[in-house]
Write an enzyme that holds these catalytic residues in place. Structure first.
Site, PDB file in Angstrom:
ATOM      1  N   PHE B 106       0.873  -1.164   0.000  1.00  0.00           N
ATOM      2  CA  PHE B 106       0.000   0.000   0.000  1.00  0.00           C
ATOM      3  C   PHE B 106       0.912   1.216   0.000  1.00  0.00           C
ATOM      4  CE2 PHE B 106      -2.517   3.363   1.904  1.00  0.00           C
ATOM      5  CZ  PHE B 106      -3.664   3.288   1.131  1.00  0.00           C
ATOM      6  N   ASP B 173       3.461  -4.986   8.325  1.00  0.00           N
ATOM      7  CA  ASP B 173       2.236  -4.196   8.264  1.00  0.00           C
ATOM      8  C   ASP B 173       1.056  -5.173   8.300  1.00  0.00           C
ATOM      9  OD1 ASP B 173      -0.077  -2.898   7.374  1.00  0.00           O
ATOM     10  OD2 ASP B 173       1.046  -1.476   6.156  1.00  0.00           O
ATOM     11  N   TYR B 198      -9.238   0.103  11.565  1.00  0.00           N
ATOM     12  CA  TYR B 198     -10.553   0.457  11.012  1.00  0.00           C
ATOM     13  C   TYR B 198     -11.023  -0.504   9.930  1.00  0.00           C
ATOM     14  CZ  TYR B 198      -7.300   3.156   8.022  1.00  0.00           C
ATOM     15  OH  TYR B 198      -6.265   3.563   7.229  1.00  0.00           O
ATOM     16  N   LYS B 199     -10.241  -1.534   9.646  1.00  0.00           N
ATOM     17  CA  LYS B 199     -10.666  -2.507   8.643  1.00  0.00           C
ATOM     18  C   LYS B 199     -11.391  -3.665   9.353  1.00  0.00           C
ATOM     19  CE  LYS B 199      -6.787  -1.157   5.664  1.00  0.00           C
ATOM     20  NZ  LYS B 199      -7.520  -0.446   4.602  1.00  0.00           N
ATOM     21  N   ARG B 341     -12.248  -5.169  -5.611  1.00  0.00           N
ATOM     22  CA  ARG B 341     -11.919  -5.853  -4.352  1.00  0.00           C
ATOM     23  C   ARG B 341     -13.207  -6.179  -3.596  1.00  0.00           C
ATOM     24  NH1 ARG B 341      -7.666  -2.790  -0.715  1.00  0.00           N
ATOM     25  NH2 ARG B 341      -9.491  -1.451  -0.434  1.00  0.00           N
TER      26      ARG B 341
END
Lengths: 366, 366
Positions: B106, B173, B198-199, B341
């Site tokens: 990312f 990560d 937050y995922k 996705r």
């Protein structure tokens, strides 16, 4: 001036708005809307329905309170992180050798300045604002607009000019002055400013801080925390970092939306506040408290005439005295070794609060 | 597994929990309590009634989900800021000359790695996890546990060993793997890890990230963002920075309490989750969706067998197709240039969701 808009518990005289401002009443309801509707119902779609641009939009709202035209303030991260961005940005590429830091600063500014100096290969020198001794080796000066311990107000115009005369830049910490008095960052050609939003701006505990980078500095501002939110095209997912041309380059990572939108709600109470009038109320409240403390106690007031919204009193056993004040409903705080601090937020503190607080302090320290 | 605990709007199939997790129902109520009671009634006193220690306490709750014993994880700041801390901490004092960064990362990790390398005087080299080509010049490797685009799962054990064999450190990560499968940071001797909340952890939009620094690394960990929250005695207001001996030194500034306590509430749903069982459900859901996409469409699935909770599909006009999916109530997202996705959070996504989503995708791309 607007006490009816705030939630102040019954029986409490709240004189710690210089540490954590009280919540405007409507913030709780707004948070429900944000959690239930924006997060819950709209889910990921809310990112394109206002969340993504919130740091700039709310930055502009704060800009109005600190004399910054739109497009120069962005909200996000903590004060400490913003001090780091501002100092690293200020010294990038300099051939000067020192960072000067206000020796009376709130500690985090000094700690971060030490790290920034170390990373950038500069020396750090602590100096009092009254005798900065700037030289042509000074790259940048980090100053507090209002001293967190004494409440002393530094002269932003004179000190900024003093730095500029010698070719140094200045970073102003507005934590204790934003929401206290009119500030004129643009008019005074300030290089960088940072501040928190949870004191007199009432943004909520640990609400995000902000950074001011004026238009003419933006193109040359290298954010050391080059996160994807500062990228020119964040959703292009490019492998190399190309900063946004404007203030957005001061953003870093994904913003903490719940804290940020609580701040946004809290700022509503500021929309029609006349800062000159606010300043007069702040001076009147602090003068009133000071007068009664002088009349009723023999404690030393260390806050000078040029001041923010705070009166600081030297007092043996400061912690014990503050504990007793709090037990009697007068909430201020203390700072080591022997300072009692009383903050006066004109939006919700009344004359009666100021007088009663002095009377209770006198009873306890008699 | 726990759908009844979540607020998912009627008529929505939510397959974007890999970007923003859905809110557990009780979070809204908790936020009311935090704003009205903790902030409003208790005011400044709440800092000594749980707020100050929240970053460590919540860090330990996350620690349970990533295989970290207590005292090694702290919550605060954004993912980007934590990548910066971890990398700068990892390279401090090294005589090696390069940082290796996952080329498929990312973007923000890569952007921050560029800045960290530049500040620390190292080179940055991008490499695919399958061919890292580490040498005795490699100081640290920054890797994603699950690839954000493809959903590919990297082998944490093998890659960590590969780095250690050559004397390099590794920063993992966990943004796309925490809350997806059992992670064993302690057992695998990981040097540093960071992640967002937050995922799949459902902490809320932009909820604070975390950093893992194992006990044996803490004494040598220099936080470049040496804010007052990481000080050994923050309230002593000392002029020089002396870091806390433990994980607290990874803290920086005043934490964003509203965002942080929303995360705290959201973590309640994880307390009794068996991560091995969760992993099986995630594999089953993604396999089910994959099977139906294969059966009903001719689209290329780019997610390999070793995967997180995500299926990524190559699709021309990905943006237009996703807009149409969303219009029909199937919410995923797209990443440039041509990737759709679909994230499968086993806590609230059902088998029926997975099948229906594949059917709607087939209708649109037929």
């Amino acid at each position: 001036m607007k006490r009816e808009l705030f939630d102040i518990p019954e029986g409490v005289i709240y004189l710690d708005g210089n540490s954590l401002g009280a919540p405007p009443k409507h913030v709780a309801e707004r948070m429900q809307e944000v959690v239930k509707h924006q997060w819950g119902t709209r889910l990921i779609r809310s990112w394109s329905e206002g969340w993504w641009e919130a740091p700039q939009r709310i930055g502009d709202r704060i800009g109005r309170l600190i004399g910054a035209a739109p497009g120069q303030v962005v909200v996000g991260d903590s004060t400490s992180v913003n001090v780091f961005k501002a100092l690293m940005g200020a010294v990038k590429g300099t051939d000067r050798t020192e960072i000067v830091c206000d020796e009376s600063t709130f500690p985090t500014d000094g700690y971060i300045a030490q790290s920034a100096a170390s990373l950038a290969g500069l020396k750090i020198r602590a100096a009092h604002p009254s005798s900065l001794d700037l030289t042509d080796e000074t790259a940048v000066v980090l100053l507090n607009h209002v001293d967190y311990r004494t409440g002393a107000l530094n002269d932003m115009r004179a000190l900024t000019e003093q730095a500029h005369e010698i070719g140094a830049q200045v970073v102003w910490d507005l934590c204790h002055s934003a929401g206290v008095l009119p500030i004129e960052l643009d008019a005074l050609n300030v290089d960088f400013a940072i501040g928190c939003t949870y004191k007199f701006l009432n943004g909520g505990p640990g609400s995000p801080a902000y950074i001011y980078v004026p238009h003419e500095k933006q193109a040359g501002f290298d954010n050391p925390l080059s996160g994807w939110n500062g990228h020119r095209e964040p959703f292009a997912m490019q492998p190399s970092y190309e900063p946004d041309p404007g203030i957005v380059r001061a953003r870093v990572g994904t913003p903490d939306i719940l804290s940020m939108l609580a701040l946004d709600a809290a700022l509503d109470v500021w929309d029609d506040v006349d800062l000159a009038e606010l300043r007069q109320r702040g001076l009147a409240l602090t003068a009133l408290f000071r007068e009664h403390v002088r009349k009723l106690t023999s404690l030393e007031i260390i806050t000078p005439e040029a001041r923010g919204n705070q009166i600081s009193v030297r007092c043996p056993d400061a912690k014990a005295v503050m504990d007793e004040l709090i037990a009697r409903g007068v909430i201020g705080d203390h700072r080591p070794p022997d300072i009692l601090r009383f903050g006066f937020a004109p939006l919700y503190v009344t004359d009666e609060d100021a007088i009663t607080a002095a009377e209770v302090l006198a009873e306890i320290t008699r």
